[in-house]
Design a protein around this motif. Sequence first.
Motif, short mmCIF file in Angstrom:
data_model
loop_
_atom_site.label_atom_id
_atom_site.label_comp_id
_atom_site.label_asym_id
_atom_site.label_seq_id
_atom_site.Cartn_x
_atom_site.Cartn_y
_atom_site.Cartn_z
N LEU A 4 41.57 37.35 32.89
CA LEU A 4 42.43 36.32 32.31
C LEU A 4 41.95 34.95 32.76
CD1 LEU A 4 46.01 37.74 32.94
CD2 LEU A 4 44.89 37.44 30.74
N ILE A 5 42.04 33.98 31.85
CA ILE A 5 41.73 32.60 32.23
C ILE A 5 42.94 31.69 32.08
CG2 ILE A 5 39.25 32.77 31.79
CD1 ILE A 5 39.83 31.30 29.09
N ASN A 6 43.95 32.17 31.33
CA ASN A 6 45.16 31.37 31.16
C ASN A 6 46.29 32.26 30.69
OD1 ASN A 6 46.75 29.08 31.19
ND2 ASN A 6 45.89 28.19 29.33
N ILE A 7 47.51 31.83 30.93
CA ILE A 7 48.69 32.53 30.44
C ILE A 7 49.70 31.50 29.96
CG2 ILE A 7 48.43 34.58 31.88
CD1 ILE A 7 50.54 33.39 33.79
N ARG A 8 50.59 31.94 29.08
CA ARG A 8 51.70 31.10 28.64
C ARG A 8 52.94 31.97 28.65
NH1 ARG A 8 52.14 28.51 22.75
NH2 ARG A 8 52.33 30.72 22.36
N GLN A 16 51.87 35.29 26.77
CA GLN A 16 50.64 35.24 25.98
C GLN A 16 49.49 35.22 26.96
OE1 GLN A 16 50.44 32.32 22.90
NE2 GLN A 16 48.57 33.20 22.07
N LEU A 17 48.58 36.17 26.78
CA LEU A 17 47.43 36.34 27.67
C LEU A 17 46.18 35.81 27.00
CD1 LEU A 17 48.15 40.06 28.67
CD2 LEU A 17 48.89 37.99 29.89
N PHE A 18 45.41 35.00 27.72
CA PHE A 18 44.16 34.44 27.22
C PHE A 18 43.03 34.97 28.10
CE2 PHE A 18 47.54 31.54 26.10
CZ PHE A 18 47.24 31.17 24.80
N GLU A 20 38.84 35.67 29.07
CA GLU A 20 37.61 34.86 29.10
C GLU A 20 36.70 35.10 27.90
OE1 GLU A 20 35.49 35.57 32.71
OE2 GLU A 20 35.12 37.66 32.26
N ASN A 24 43.11 36.63 22.74
CA ASN A 24 44.45 36.36 23.29
C ASN A 24 45.47 37.18 22.52
OD1 ASN A 24 46.25 34.47 21.49
ND2 ASN A 24 44.15 33.72 21.27
N SER A 51 51.45 34.55 38.28
CA SER A 51 50.21 33.78 38.39
C SER A 51 49.02 34.67 38.08
CB SER A 51 50.06 33.16 39.78
OG SER A 51 50.00 34.17 40.76
N ILE A 52 47.90 34.04 37.84
CA ILE A 52 46.64 34.77 37.65
C ILE A 52 46.02 34.95 39.02
CG2 ILE A 52 44.36 34.75 36.61
CD1 ILE A 52 45.53 32.95 34.39
#
Length: 82
Positions: A4-8, A16-18, A20, A24, A51-52
Amino acid sequence: MHRLINIRILDDYKIQLFFENGYNSEVDFEPFFQKGFARELLNKENFNNVSIESAGGLSWENGFDFCPNFLYEIATKVVEHA
């Protein structure tokens, strides 16, 4: 590995999982929080403290976590079943 590089954080225990690789997807985590110490995450304040982790997965302050490969697996299954 699919890090993962980002989440919302979204409503109703969804995130929402983003990843690398550019993929997503939105995942509903509520079904994973029905037993044991994971039930603490049904409290919205606890849930929102996600958190990631350094390995690219998700973790919460109570120690509950998901590895990145499992997250990718469930994220891609969400799309297959939509």
